[in-house]
Design a protein around this motif. Structure first.
Motif, PDB file in Angstrom:
ATOM      1  N   TYR A  21       6.520 -36.053 -15.615  1.00  0.00           N
ATOM      2  CA  TYR A  21       6.358 -34.779 -16.341  1.00  0.00           C
ATOM      3  C   TYR A  21       6.598 -34.965 -17.834  1.00  0.00           C
ATOM      4  O   TYR A  21       5.842 -34.444 -18.656  1.00  0.00           O
ATOM      5  N   GLU A  22       7.652 -35.707 -18.178  1.00  0.00           N
ATOM      6  CA  GLU A  22       7.947 -35.961 -19.594  1.00  0.00           C
ATOM      7  C   GLU A  22       6.795 -36.709 -20.260  1.00  0.00           C
ATOM      8  O   GLU A  22       6.387 -36.385 -21.379  1.00  0.00           O
ATOM      9  N   THR A  23       6.266 -37.717 -19.570  1.00  0.00           N
ATOM     10  CA  THR A  23       5.171 -38.515 -20.113  1.00  0.00           C
ATOM     11  C   THR A  23       3.946 -37.648 -20.356  1.00  0.00           C
ATOM     12  O   THR A  23       3.324 -37.719 -21.421  1.00  0.00           O
ATOM     13  N   ILE A  24       3.598 -36.821 -19.383  1.00  0.00           N
ATOM     14  CA  ILE A  24       2.429 -35.940 -19.527  1.00  0.00           C
ATOM     15  C   ILE A  24       2.628 -34.986 -20.699  1.00  0.00           C
ATOM     16  O   ILE A  24       1.733 -34.800 -21.533  1.00  0.00           O
ATOM     17  N   LYS A  25       3.812 -34.393 -20.789  1.00  0.00           N
ATOM     18  CA  LYS A  25       4.086 -33.439 -21.869  1.00  0.00           C
ATOM     19  C   LYS A  25       4.075 -34.123 -23.235  1.00  0.00           C
ATOM     20  O   LYS A  25       3.664 -33.523 -24.225  1.00  0.00           O
ATOM     21  N   ASP A  26       4.506 -35.394 -23.276  1.00  0.00           N
ATOM     22  CA  ASP A  26       4.440 -36.138 -24.543  1.00  0.00           C
ATOM     23  C   ASP A  26       2.993 -36.396 -24.943  1.00  0.00           C
ATOM     24  O   ASP A  26       2.638 -36.302 -26.121  1.00  0.00           O
ATOM     25  N   LEU A  27       2.160 -36.740 -23.964  1.00  0.00           N
ATOM     26  CA  LEU A  27       0.762 -37.055 -24.241  1.00  0.00           C
ATOM     27  C   LEU A  27      -0.073 -35.796 -24.484  1.00  0.00           C
ATOM     28  O   LEU A  27      -1.025 -35.822 -25.265  1.00  0.00           O
ATOM     29  N   ASP A  28       0.237 -34.703 -23.785  1.00  0.00           N
ATOM     30  CA  ASP A  28      -0.487 -33.437 -23.940  1.00  0.00           C
ATOM     31  C   ASP A  28       0.471 -32.274 -23.666  1.00  0.00           C
ATOM     32  O   ASP A  28       0.633 -31.862 -22.515  1.00  0.00           O
ATOM     33  N   PRO A  29       1.120 -31.765 -24.713  1.00  0.00           N
ATOM     34  CA  PRO A  29       2.112 -30.698 -24.530  1.00  0.00           C
ATOM     35  C   PRO A  29       1.553 -29.428 -23.885  1.00  0.00           C
ATOM     36  O   PRO A  29       2.303 -28.647 -23.310  1.00  0.00           O
ATOM     37  N   LYS A  30       0.239 -29.224 -23.944  1.00  0.00           N
ATOM     38  CA  LYS A  30      -0.353 -28.006 -23.385  1.00  0.00           C
ATOM     39  C   LYS A  30      -0.976 -28.225 -22.008  1.00  0.00           C
ATOM     40  O   LYS A  30      -1.683 -27.352 -21.507  1.00  0.00           O
ATOM     41  N   ALA A  31      -0.695 -29.351 -21.391  1.00  0.00           N
ATOM     42  CA  ALA A  31      -1.261 -29.660 -20.073  1.00  0.00           C
ATOM     43  C   ALA A  31      -0.737 -28.673 -19.026  1.00  0.00           C
ATOM     44  O   ALA A  31       0.417 -28.252 -19.064  1.00  0.00           O
ATOM     45  N   PHE A  32      -1.623 -28.317 -18.094  1.00  0.00           N
ATOM     46  CA  PHE A  32      -1.272 -27.472 -16.960  1.00  0.00           C
ATOM     47  C   PHE A  32      -0.921 -28.399 -15.814  1.00  0.00           C
ATOM     48  O   PHE A  32      -1.715 -29.268 -15.447  1.00  0.00           O
ATOM     49  N   ILE A  33       0.282 -28.247 -15.227  1.00  0.00           N
ATOM     50  CA  ILE A  33       0.784 -29.188 -14.233  1.00  0.00           C
ATOM     51  C   ILE A  33       1.153 -28.441 -12.953  1.00  0.00           C
ATOM     52  O   ILE A  33       1.863 -27.441 -13.000  1.00  0.00           O
ATOM     53  N   ILE A  34       0.651 -28.954 -11.833  1.00  0.00           N
ATOM     54  CA  ILE A  34       1.017 -28.440 -10.507  1.00  0.00           C
ATOM     55  C   ILE A  34       1.409 -29.648  -9.662  1.00  0.00           C
ATOM     56  O   ILE A  34       0.703 -30.652  -9.655  1.00  0.00           O
ATOM     57  N   ALA A  35       2.525 -29.539  -8.938  1.00  0.00           N
ATOM     58  CA  ALA A  35       2.982 -30.664  -8.116  1.00  0.00           C
ATOM     59  C   ALA A  35       3.193 -30.222  -6.670  1.00  0.00           C
ATOM     60  O   ALA A  35       3.548 -29.078  -6.410  1.00  0.00           O
ATOM     61  N   PHE A  36       2.955 -31.154  -5.751  1.00  0.00           N
ATOM     62  CA  PHE A  36       3.212 -30.906  -4.343  1.00  0.00           C
ATOM     63  C   PHE A  36       3.487 -32.232  -3.652  1.00  0.00           C
ATOM     64  O   PHE A  36       3.172 -33.296  -4.177  1.00  0.00           O
ATOM     65  N   GLU A  37       4.088 -32.158  -2.456  1.00  0.00           N
ATOM     66  CA  GLU A  37       4.387 -33.371  -1.699  1.00  0.00           C
ATOM     67  C   GLU A  37       3.306 -33.608  -0.662  1.00  0.00           C
ATOM     68  O   GLU A  37       3.071 -32.752   0.184  1.00  0.00           O
ATOM     69  N   PRO A  38       2.642 -34.761  -0.719  1.00  0.00           N
ATOM     70  CA  PRO A  38       1.632 -35.066   0.294  1.00  0.00           C
ATOM     71  C   PRO A  38       2.295 -35.433   1.618  1.00  0.00           C
ATOM     72  O   PRO A  38       3.359 -36.046   1.635  1.00  0.00           O
ATOM     73  N   LYS A  39       1.669 -35.040   2.700  1.00  0.00           N
ATOM     74  CA  LYS A  39       2.208 -35.356   4.028  1.00  0.00           C
ATOM     75  C   LYS A  39       1.783 -36.756   4.465  1.00  0.00           C
ATOM     76  O   LYS A  39       2.557 -37.500   5.046  1.00  0.00           O
ATOM     77  N   THR A  40       0.547 -37.125   4.157  1.00  0.00           N
ATOM     78  CA  THR A  40       0.024 -38.419   4.565  1.00  0.00           C
ATOM     79  C   THR A  40      -0.643 -39.097   3.372  1.00  0.00           C
ATOM     80  O   THR A  40      -1.333 -38.442   2.600  1.00  0.00           O
ATOM     81  N   ILE A  41      -0.421 -40.396   3.245  1.00  0.00           N
ATOM     82  CA  ILE A  41      -1.074 -41.191   2.206  1.00  0.00           C
ATOM     83  C   ILE A  41      -1.692 -42.393   2.903  1.00  0.00           C
ATOM     84  O   ILE A  41      -1.016 -43.085   3.672  1.00  0.00           O
ATOM     85  N   HIS A  42      -2.970 -42.630   2.628  1.00  0.00           N
ATOM     86  CA  HIS A  42      -3.648 -43.757   3.254  1.00  0.00           C
ATOM     87  C   HIS A  42      -4.657 -44.332   2.272  1.00  0.00           C
ATOM     88  O   HIS A  42      -5.412 -43.602   1.643  1.00  0.00           O
ATOM     89  N   GLY A  43      -4.666 -45.635   2.133  1.00  0.00           N
ATOM     90  CA  GLY A  43      -5.685 -46.319   1.349  1.00  0.00           C
ATOM     91  C   GLY A  43      -5.451 -46.265  -0.147  1.00  0.00           C
ATOM     92  O   GLY A  43      -4.480 -45.708  -0.635  1.00  0.00           O
ATOM     93  N   GLY A  44      -6.381 -46.893  -0.857  1.00  0.00           N
ATOM     94  CA  GLY A  44      -6.314 -46.923  -2.317  1.00  0.00           C
ATOM     95  C   GLY A  44      -5.500 -48.098  -2.821  1.00  0.00           C
ATOM     96  O   GLY A  44      -4.636 -48.625  -2.125  1.00  0.00           O
ATOM     97  N   PHE A  45      -5.769 -48.495  -4.069  1.00  0.00           N
ATOM     98  CA  PHE A  45      -5.051 -49.625  -4.650  1.00  0.00           C
ATOM     99  C   PHE A  45      -3.580 -49.300  -4.844  1.00  0.00           C
ATOM    100  O   PHE A  45      -2.715 -50.151  -4.730  1.00  0.00           O
ATOM    101  N   TRP A  46      -3.301 -48.040  -5.099  1.00  0.00           N
ATOM    102  CA  TRP A  46      -1.949 -47.644  -5.453  1.00  0.00           C
ATOM    103  C   TRP A  46      -0.989 -47.844  -4.288  1.00  0.00           C
ATOM    104  O   TRP A  46       0.128 -48.323  -4.472  1.00  0.00           O
ATOM    105  N   VAL A  47      -1.406 -47.503  -3.079  1.00  0.00           N
ATOM    106  CA  VAL A  47      -0.556 -47.669  -1.899  1.00  0.00           C
ATOM    107  C   VAL A  47      -0.228 -49.147  -1.707  1.00  0.00           C
ATOM    108  O   VAL A  47       0.901 -49.516  -1.412  1.00  0.00           O
ATOM    109  N   LYS A  48      -1.212 -50.025  -1.905  1.00  0.00           N
ATOM    110  CA  LYS A  48      -0.972 -51.465  -1.796  1.00  0.00           C
ATOM    111  C   LYS A  48       0.040 -51.928  -2.848  1.00  0.00           C
ATOM    112  O   LYS A  48       0.905 -52.742  -2.572  1.00  0.00           O
TER     113      LYS A  48
END
Length: 180
Positions: free
Chosen positions: A144-171
């Motif tokens: 959140y701090e990083t986003i606000k530093d890069l764009d103070p007017k950014a609209f941010i919504i957060a939630f917890e995912p129940k399942t995560i599968h695939g993608g480079f990030w999971v690896k």
């Protein structure tokens, strides 16, 4: 030792703080799908609960024990929440919509180790950048701090995912290379 009223009150208070803290953590582990850890923790939780409740029920004629039990419960909720906050189990998905279309913003976030999927979007007042960012909960506030530093007017919504599968990030997370 248990004959002393003040010692009894302190013991009941501490027992209930520990019990409710365990209860809170067990519930969170259960919700996060960590069954075996939750089951293991619950064995200790129930022993602590029975001992604490037994002390109160054996001495119901002393109101201070009941008050200590209730106070311990309330304090235990706060302590359990603080412990969970420090553990920060699981992941958080953050949706960000920037005020201005800035193709450089996703790259800046990726360089900091975040998994970012971005796409152009249209808002009421023109072009926007929409991003979906996945991060471990322990890095949530830093994101959140990083986003606000890069764009103070950014609209941010957060939630917890129940399942995560695939993608480079999971690896990357499984290999322990995130944010290193």
């Amino acid at each position: 030792m248990l004959e002393n009223g003040l010692v009894m009150v302190v013991i009941i208070l501490v027992i209930n703080i520990v019990y409710v803290s365990f209860f809170t953590i067990r519930m969170i582990l259960t919700l996060k799908g960590q069954r075996y850890q939750a089951a293991f923790l619950s064995t200790f939780e129930v022993v602590i609960y029975v001992v604490g409740l037994g002390l109160v029920l054996d001495n119901l004629n002393q109101i201070q024990n009941l008050i200590a039990y209730a106070l311990g419960y309330g304090i235990g909720v706060l302590v359990g929440m603080k412990i969970e906050e420090k553990l920060a189990l699981g992941y958080i998905t953050v949706n960000v919509i920037t005020k201005e279309y800035d193709a450089d913003l996703p790259r800046q976030l990726r360089e900091r180790g975040y998994g970012v999927t971005s796409w152009p979007a249209q808002g009421l007042e023109g072009d926007r950048m929409a991003m979906q960012i996945l991060t471990p909960r322990k890095y949530e506030l830093k994101l959140y701090e990083t986003i606000k530093d890069l764009d103070p007017k950014a609209f941010i919504i957060a939630f917890e995912p129940k399942t995560i599968h695939g993608g480079f990030w999971v690896k990357t997370v499984r290999k322990g290379k995130l944010f290193s």
